[in-house]
Every structure is written in structure tokens, then in C-alpha cells.
Design a protein around this motif. Sequence first.
Motif, PDB file in Angstrom:
ATOM      1  N   CYS A  13      -4.206   2.405 -17.840  1.00 27.38           N
ATOM      2  CA  CYS A  13      -3.877   1.251 -18.667  1.00 27.38           C
ATOM      3  C   CYS A  13      -4.312   1.484 -20.110  1.00 27.38           C
ATOM      4  O   CYS A  13      -5.163   2.326 -20.404  1.00 27.38           O
ATOM      5  N   ASN A  14      -3.705   0.714 -21.003  1.00 32.62           N
ATOM      6  CA  ASN A  14      -4.131   0.642 -22.398  1.00 32.62           C
ATOM      7  C   ASN A  14      -4.617  -0.785 -22.627  1.00 32.62           C
ATOM      8  O   ASN A  14      -3.802  -1.711 -22.712  1.00 32.62           O
ATOM      9  N   PRO A  15      -5.929  -1.012 -22.708  1.00 31.89           N
ATOM     10  CA  PRO A  15      -6.435  -2.377 -22.828  1.00 31.89           C
ATOM     11  C   PRO A  15      -6.069  -3.050 -24.138  1.00 31.89           C
ATOM     12  O   PRO A  15      -6.117  -4.276 -24.242  1.00 31.89           O
ATOM     13  N   MET A  16      -5.677  -2.271 -25.152  1.00 26.00           N
ATOM     14  CA  MET A  16      -5.307  -2.851 -26.439  1.00 26.00           C
ATOM     15  C   MET A  16      -3.888  -3.426 -26.407  1.00 26.00           C
ATOM     16  O   MET A  16      -3.628  -4.506 -26.916  1.00 26.00           O
ATOM     17  N   THR A  17      -2.964  -2.691 -25.813  1.00 28.18           N
ATOM     18  CA  THR A  17      -1.583  -3.168 -25.711  1.00 28.18           C
ATOM     19  C   THR A  17      -1.340  -3.928 -24.413  1.00 28.18           C
ATOM     20  O   THR A  17      -0.274  -4.509 -24.238  1.00 28.18           O
ATOM     21  N   ARG A  18      -2.319  -3.892 -23.492  1.00 29.22           N
ATOM     22  CA  ARG A  18      -2.264  -4.588 -22.197  1.00 29.22           C
ATOM     23  C   ARG A  18      -1.110  -4.076 -21.327  1.00 29.22           C
ATOM     24  O   ARG A  18      -0.480  -4.822 -20.596  1.00 29.22           O
ATOM     25  N   GLU A  19      -0.831  -2.807 -21.416  1.00 35.60           N
ATOM     26  CA  GLU A  19       0.121  -2.157 -20.527  1.00 35.60           C
ATOM     27  C   GLU A  19      -0.641  -1.407 -19.443  1.00 35.60           C
ATOM     28  O   GLU A  19      -1.755  -0.935 -19.669  1.00 35.60           O
ATOM     29  N   PHE A  20      -0.020  -1.287 -18.267  1.00 34.64           N
ATOM     30  CA  PHE A  20      -0.656  -0.511 -17.210  1.00 34.64           C
ATOM     31  C   PHE A  20       0.405   0.104 -16.314  1.00 34.64           C
ATOM     32  O   PHE A  20       1.559  -0.330 -16.295  1.00 34.64           O
ATOM     33  N   LYS A  21      -0.021   1.131 -15.577  1.00 34.08           N
ATOM     34  CA  LYS A  21       0.865   1.775 -14.607  1.00 34.08           C
ATOM     35  C   LYS A  21       0.088   2.009 -13.323  1.00 34.08           C
ATOM     36  O   LYS A  21      -1.021   2.555 -13.347  1.00 34.08           O
ATOM     37  N   LEU A  22       0.652   1.580 -12.218  1.00 27.57           N
ATOM     38  CA  LEU A  22       0.108   1.878 -10.896  1.00 27.57           C
ATOM     39  C   LEU A  22       0.564   3.279 -10.501  1.00 27.57           C
ATOM     40  O   LEU A  22       1.760   3.549 -10.411  1.00 27.57           O
ATOM     41  N   LEU A  23      -0.381   4.179 -10.286  1.00 24.55           N
ATOM     42  CA  LEU A  23      -0.021   5.550  -9.960  1.00 24.55           C
ATOM     43  C   LEU A  23       0.417   5.661  -8.505  1.00 24.55           C
ATOM     44  O   LEU A  23      -0.093   4.935  -7.637  1.00 24.55           O
ATOM     45  N   PRO A  24       1.353   6.553  -8.222  1.00 32.93           N
ATOM     46  CA  PRO A  24       1.712   6.780  -6.812  1.00 32.93           C
ATOM     47  C   PRO A  24       0.519   7.357  -6.068  1.00 32.93           C
ATOM     48  O   PRO A  24      -0.379   7.962  -6.651  1.00 32.93           O
ATOM     49  N   ARG A  25       0.506   7.150  -4.765  1.00 30.29           N
ATOM     50  CA  ARG A  25      -0.606   7.652  -3.949  1.00 30.29           C
ATOM     51  C   ARG A  25      -0.696   9.171  -4.056  1.00 30.29           C
ATOM     52  O   ARG A  25       0.316   9.873  -4.044  1.00 30.29           O
ATOM     53  N   SER A  26      -1.917   9.653  -4.149  1.00 30.35           N
ATOM     54  CA  SER A  26      -2.114  11.102  -4.280  1.00 30.35           C
ATOM     55  C   SER A  26      -2.077  11.808  -2.936  1.00 30.35           C
ATOM     56  O   SER A  26      -2.066  13.031  -2.881  1.00 30.35           O
ATOM     57  N   ARG A  27      -2.052  11.045  -1.841  1.00 28.86           N
ATOM     58  CA  ARG A  27      -2.051  11.648  -0.517  1.00 28.86           C
ATOM     59  C   ARG A  27      -1.211  10.801   0.415  1.00 28.86           C
ATOM     60  O   ARG A  27      -1.112   9.578   0.279  1.00 28.86           O
ATOM     61  N   GLU A  28      -0.598  11.459   1.381  1.00 25.47           N
ATOM     62  CA  GLU A  28       0.215  10.744   2.353  1.00 25.47           C
ATOM     63  C   GLU A  28      -0.645  10.156   3.461  1.00 25.47           C
ATOM     64  O   GLU A  28      -0.372   9.086   3.976  1.00 25.47           O
ATOM     65  N   ARG A  29      -1.694  10.864   3.829  1.00 27.60           N
ATOM     66  CA  ARG A  29      -2.536  10.435   4.935  1.00 27.60           C
ATOM     67  C   ARG A  29      -3.455   9.300   4.490  1.00 27.60           C
ATOM     68  O   ARG A  29      -4.113   9.396   3.458  1.00 27.60           O
ATOM     69  N   PRO A  30      -3.535   8.196   5.206  1.00 25.50           N
ATOM     70  CA  PRO A  30      -4.405   7.087   4.794  1.00 25.50           C
ATOM     71  C   PRO A  30      -5.871   7.464   4.885  1.00 25.50           C
ATOM     72  O   PRO A  30      -6.264   8.362   5.625  1.00 25.50           O
ATOM     73  N   VAL A  31      -6.682   6.779   4.094  1.00 16.91           N
ATOM     74  CA  VAL A  31      -8.114   7.025   4.086  1.00 16.91           C
ATOM     75  C   VAL A  31      -8.755   6.380   5.306  1.00 16.91           C
ATOM     76  O   VAL A  31      -8.667   5.174   5.503  1.00 16.91           O
ATOM     77  N   THR A  32      -9.408   7.195   6.150  1.00 24.29           N
ATOM     78  CA  THR A  32     -10.113   6.691   7.324  1.00 24.29           C
ATOM     79  C   THR A  32     -11.459   7.396   7.405  1.00 24.29           C
ATOM     80  O   THR A  32     -11.778   8.261   6.595  1.00 24.29           O
TER      81      THR A  32
END
Length: 412
Positions: free
Chosen positions: A167-186
Motif C-alpha cells: 500500500c501507499n499510505p499517502m495516496t491510500r491505494e493498496f493491492k492484495l497480493l496473490p497467495r505465494s503458495r498453493e498449499r494452505p498453512v497448517t
Amino acid sequence: MMMSVRPSVLTAIHKHLPSFLPSIHIIQFQFPRGLIPPSLPPSLLSNEMDPNHTYFVDEIILEILARLPIKSLIRTKCVCKLWYNLASHKSFTQLYNHLSLKNAMLLLQLTHSSTDSTSSMILLIDHKRGVSESSLDFIKDRVKIRASCNGLLCCSSVPDNGVYYVCNPMTREFKLLPRSRERPVTRFYPDGEATLVGLTCDLLSNRYNVVLAGYHRMFGHRPEGKLICSVYDSGTNKWRKYVSDQDDHGFTHMNRNQVVFVNGSLHWMTQSFAYILVLDLSLDSWRRILLPEEMGCGNGSGNRVYLLEFDGKLSVIQISSVWMNIWVLQDYGKGKWDLIDRVSLRCIRGMVPGIFPISQGGDYVFLAGHKQVLVYQRKTRSWKEMYSVKNNSTMPLWFSAHSFRGTIFSCR
């Protein structure tokens, strides 16, 4: 080329003009090499000289606007059509960002020890403009700031492991990144929180990278000597992953927070203070940079060492009980370090054990303690308190402090 500016517009300029700027009648300016100010549309310029108006050279107006805080710059959009479109013009944003990089600030994410949640409120501390309050509530998630680079922040979700935002807190824009892994965290794959998080931001190419690195380990076993690194590229919107043989270098909380991006590489100080771990993103390879032998670290000296940036160069600040030494890597290729300043800590002797350098500019250093943020002015050899906490409900300020520079950069 001259531009007509009405008195009401002058009032708007002066209202948002930083107090440190000289009078606009004697301001001297010089554009950085390769940055040419945008041409002003002829339709927006006055063809006749009205004696009731004040006239300014266009370049002076650009220089003034390029030094405004981003929030003030946004407010000036209502002045005229030219100023409304200015912030999105490539030449102006390059000029603005070039000047902003010289003004290192300190960013605090306010957290509370009484709860497990992480507040979205942040404070920006400028050594000239003072303290301003902002928020990350536009992300719509409880997040923790993990890295900062050239105006962007990399944040991890508190409730959802493995979820990251830029995110850029000054312009208040953000991006949700795609998951870095296919396997869920367990519990069988407990690598949801990376050991190292890095963020790069190239203002010229308008691209950024997020790096997540951690040691592979089977459940119930010690980490193996294999460092798994995932790199997100904003240009492709994809992750790439590679594995390298690396010993467990060991990192403290401050080591992990103070990641520095210079010369196209990310840098982390190791817990032993013996060397700096470097990730070269162009080669996807790891290497080491040795600290100067004169520092005498890593041999039980009791000195603390912290990694910062200094005007685009790698810098190390060494703190003992009575001295603060500032080193700069002047020749990156040859590994040549110079001691540029030696600061007495007698004035803040009682605070020294719990104070940490966070950010620095050309002639000042920000340090954060448990309840206070100080700035040391190198030219005047003076200390100043910039911020202090009035209650007992917060975590130590240094725990969530980052170096920051406000820029106009879109992370979408």
C-alpha cells in the motif's frame, strides 16, 4: 514562460507551503538531471499581463508544489485544471519523488499491548514539519507493517496467515497480493510467517517486488539449512520461488525490521553483527558484506549495530554506552566503509540502553525508545524530542517503527 496566479491562489499556496521553504521571491531551483518539468498547455496560460495579478515562472511554481506534503498537494487540485492534472504527470511525479527521497521520516504503527489486535493508526514524524496522523483503515483488514521502501509499505494480515498487501499510505491505494503458495498453512506446513520480509520499489520503472524468505523445516524439527525465497513481481503479478543452501544466520526483531534496499539488492543485518546478508534480485542470489574491522563487533564488545540507508547508500550505526558512530559504505563494489560522524550520547545517557536508530537523512538521525522519538541534528549537534507517549498501554515505540519517505507511486 510566465503564469498568471490570482491572489486567492497565492493564499492557497502560502497556506500549504512548508515553513522551511525560503521566500518565493528569492527561491533558487535546479532540476535533477534527466527530469524536465512538464510543458504547460497554452490554453492555461495568460496571454496578457494583468497588473492586478502576480506572475510566477512556471518552473518556480512546480518547485513549490513539488515540496508540498502529499495531502497538501491533493488539496491544491481545486485551484485550476493544470494543478488538478499535475500529480499524474510523469515528469512532475519524478521531480516530486526525487525531492521526497531526500526527506527521510519515521513511521510509527501504534499497537496496544492489552490486546492481540494491531491498530491501523500510523504516525508520520518529519524532522521539519512535525507529527501527522494517518491510518491504514482503507485496507479493510487488521495488518502489521513488515517493510517500507520509497513510500510503499508491505503489510501482513493479522487474522489470516500468508496474506500480504502493498500500500501507499499517502495516496491510500493498496493491492492484495496473490497467495505465494498453493498449499494452505497448517501445523504440518508451519511457514505461514516468513523469517525475512523485504520490499523493493523502483520509482523509475514503476515496479516493485516483495520478498518472503524462510528456512524450510519439517513439523517438530529444527530448520534445515535451506532458505526458501519467494519473490513477487508487480510487473507480472506473479511469484517466483527458489531454494538456496544457507546457514541459519539468526535475526533479531530489529534486524528483520531494518531491511534496506540499495543498489538493486535487499540487505539485512545478522544477529551476530559479523556481516550483512544481501539478496541480489537481478541474480536471485545471496551473498555477504563484511562490516569494517574498526567497528570491533561480533567479539563481545557490547556494541549494538543497526542497518540504515544514508542518501541512497548503505549505512551502519554503532551504539555503545557513550558514543554513536555513523558509518557509510562509500564504495559498494570495493566494500569501502567511512566513519562520517561520531556522536556523544552523554545528553541522553539514561535512555541509551533502550533507544534504537530508525531512520536518517543527510544531517539528522531519528531514534526511537520505549516512549519517545528523538531526532539528532548533526549540523547543530543538538537533540530534540519529536514525539512521546503519555500512557502505559502501548508497546515500545521502536518495536513498530520504520523509515519512510512519502512518494507519489501507484501500487495497483
